[in-house]
Design an enzyme around this catalytic site. Structure first.
Site, PDB file in Angstrom:
ATOM      1  CG  LEU A   1     -24.089  23.393   8.138  1.00  0.00           C
ATOM      2  CD1 LEU A   1     -25.519  23.927   8.062  1.00  0.00           C
ATOM      3  CD2 LEU A   1     -23.253  23.951   7.004  1.00  0.00           C
ATOM      4  CB  THR A   2     -18.090  24.431  11.845  1.00  0.00           C
ATOM      5  OG1 THR A   2     -17.657  23.086  11.967  1.00  0.00           O
ATOM      6  CG2 THR A   2     -17.322  25.310  12.813  1.00  0.00           C
TER       7      THR A   2
ATOM      8  CB  ALA B   1     -16.828  19.108  12.998  1.00  0.00           C
TER       9      ALA B   1
ATOM     10  CD  GLN C   1     -18.623  16.220  10.457  1.00  0.00           C
ATOM     11  OE1 GLN C   1     -18.429  17.381  10.792  1.00  0.00           O
ATOM     12  NE2 GLN C   1     -18.633  15.837   9.192  1.00  0.00           N
TER      13      GLN C   1
ATOM     14  CG  HIS D   1     -15.130  15.871   9.420  1.00  0.00           C
ATOM     15  ND1 HIS D   1     -14.805  15.795   8.082  1.00  0.00           N
ATOM     16  CD2 HIS D   1     -15.416  17.179   9.645  1.00  0.00           C
ATOM     17  CE1 HIS D   1     -14.880  17.007   7.527  1.00  0.00           C
ATOM     18  NE2 HIS D   1     -15.255  17.860   8.466  1.00  0.00           N
TER      19      HIS D   1
ATOM     20  CG  HIS E   1     -14.503  19.210   4.041  1.00  0.00           C
ATOM     21  ND1 HIS E   1     -15.645  19.382   4.760  1.00  0.00           N
ATOM     22  CD2 HIS E   1     -14.899  19.035   2.767  1.00  0.00           C
ATOM     23  CE1 HIS E   1     -16.701  19.308   3.962  1.00  0.00           C
ATOM     24  NE2 HIS E   1     -16.271  19.094   2.739  1.00  0.00           N
TER      25      HIS E   1
ATOM     26  CE1 TYR F   1     -10.371  21.347   9.066  1.00  0.00           C
ATOM     27  CE2 TYR F   1     -12.353  20.341   8.168  1.00  0.00           C
ATOM     28  CZ  TYR F   1     -11.627  21.466   8.522  1.00  0.00           C
ATOM     29  OH  TYR F   1     -12.159  22.721   8.330  1.00  0.00           O
TER      30      TYR F   1
ATOM     31  N   GLY G   1     -23.641  21.659  -2.907  1.00  0.00           N
ATOM     32  CA  GLY G   1     -24.240  22.501  -3.942  1.00  0.00           C
ATOM     33  C   GLY G   1     -25.631  22.076  -4.369  1.00  0.00           C
TER      34      GLY G   1
ATOM     35  NE  ARG H   1     -23.067  26.557   0.601  1.00  0.00           N
ATOM     36  CZ  ARG H   1     -22.491  26.642  -0.589  1.00  0.00           C
ATOM     37  NH1 ARG H   1     -21.888  27.751  -0.927  1.00  0.00           N
ATOM     38  NH2 ARG H   1     -22.526  25.613  -1.422  1.00  0.00           N
TER      39      ARG H   1
END
Ligand code: FMN
Length: 378
Positions: free
Chosen positions: A35-36, A67, A109, A189, A192, A194, A311, A333
């Site tokens: 989690l950034t 990350a 990460q 990583h 997403h 990147y 999720g 989250r």
């Protein structure tokens, strides 16, 4: 003698059962997702991260760091940590040490954002690098950060690619060599949208050399990194995160099932410790949309530990484990907002709600280390 009810209460739910991941004995399967948090001023991890990570650590827990950039061209967000300079490495030490003091396993990460950057984050104001010279077209990135529409990335020449692979190798070495208080391993990583994902996906990768075109060619960069990192620190300390189904940052693929399967098979060859895949239902960074696609074929193919994310709540995480669709479940989250998430799952109590307004603000406390523990709520 136990009554039936007591027996049931004592029986641990799958999420709370122990698991042996290679050489690491985990006491439960609730992983802290990367989690950034954008609180590492000037790319240096800060002392407030000691409390943040140690709050989420417990004996036998498995934590992934936010990350960390592998080089000075890897960054694309303000105040995200790096792991390429000695100063950064030293700054990680007390954080890792505090997590270890709680008995948890901690992987770093490692990331290069590629074209999800702009001149403002690059040394000498240069263009960011990518597999392509196609820039992002949308004005707002999937994580809500504005993009300067006028910038385009610079397409890496074929002969420059080994240097980027080597940056990942060195970052992994740094993560492990942070002295006595070193990370236990690294997560590459590859998700997403990147840099690694830019190479993997045919929406972004328009190369005509050996790093573009066929599936095999598009996966070459990711696999060269996996191999280099595994050779450097040992495959038993290396995992890779992938999101074959996601199309964040204009990085989708026309055949994500084939891509995911190919990568799962290839990572077997390098004997990576784990493969961490993001669920196809994560259509945007935060929204869950039920869909028919599944990670199950990749789970069946990959021989190491399989981690799923995206999720998950208590019940469906448990179900995924009970149905053998995963070995571990990563929570983003919910763990961010519940430092004692495994305990809350164990006793099945109400969770703190997360506040997305404070996910990525630079405040060292608010929305970071001030989410209450169960005892404080009581
Ligand atoms: C604030 C925030 C920061 C994130 N930073 C990262 C990151 O650094 N690396 C990464 O692989 N994923 C990152 N993600 C994605 C999460 O790891 C996770 O996959 C996502 O939140 C979905 O899982 P969840 O539903 O359990 O939150 C981030 C997500 C959020 C909300």
């Amino acid at each position: 003698m136990e009554t039936k009810n007591e027996g049931q209460e004592n029986q641990k739910i799958p999420l709370l059962t122990p698991y042996k991941m290679g050489n690491f004995q985990l006491s439960h399967r609730v992983v802290l997702a990367p989690l950034t948090r954008q609180r590492s001023y000037n790319n240096i991890p800060q002392t407030h991260a000691i409390l943040y990570y140690s709050q989420r650590a417990s004996k036998g827990a498995f934590l992934l760091s936010e990350a960390a950039g592998v080089s000075d061209t890897a960054q694309g967000y303000p105040h995200t940590p790096g792991i390429w300079t000695n100063e950064q490495v030293q700054a990680w030490k007390p954080i890792v040490d505090a997590v270890h003091a709680k008995g948890a396993v901690f992987f770093c990460q490692i990331l290069h954002v590629g074209r999800v950057s702009n001149k403002g984050f690059q040394p000498n104001g240069e263009d960011p690098i990518s597999c392509t010279d196609k820039g992002l077209t949308s004005h707002t990135r999937d994580n809500g950060v504005d993009v300067d529409e006028s910038f385009r990335p610079r397409r890496l020449r074929t002969d420059e690619i080994p240097q980027i692979v080597d940056d990942f190798r060195l970052a992994a070495r740094n993560a492990i060599e942070a002295g006595r208080d070193c990370f236990d391993g690294v997560e590459i990583h590859g998700a997403h949208g990147y840099l690694i994902d830019q190479f993997l996906k045919d929406q972004a990768n328009d190369r005509t050399d050996q790093y573009g075109g066929s599936l095999e060619n598009r996966c070459r960069f990711a696999l060269e990194i996996a191999e280099a990192v595994a050779n450097e620190i040992g495959a038993d300390r290396v995992g890779m995160r992938l999101s074959p189904f996601s199309n964040y940052m204009e990085c989708g693929d026309s055949n994500p099932d084939a891509l995911g399967l190919y990568m799962a098979e290839a990572l077997n060859k390098h004997e990576l410790l784990y493969c961490h895949m993001v669920e196809p239902r994560m259509k945007t960074f935060e929204e869950k949309v039920e869909c028919p696609q599944s990670l199950f074929p990749m789970r069946k193919t990959f021989k190491g530990t399989f981690i799923v994310a995206g999720g998950y709540a208590r019940e469906d995480g448990d179900k995924a484990l009970a149905e053998n669709r995963a070995d571990l479940v990563a929570y983003g989250r919910l763990f961010l907002a519940n430092p004692d998430l495994p305990k809350r799952f164990e006793i099945n109590v109400k969770l703190n709600e997360y506040n997305r307004e404070t996910f990525i603000i630079p405040d060292p406390v608010v929305g970071y280390t001030d989410y209450p523990f169960l005892e404080e709520v009581a």
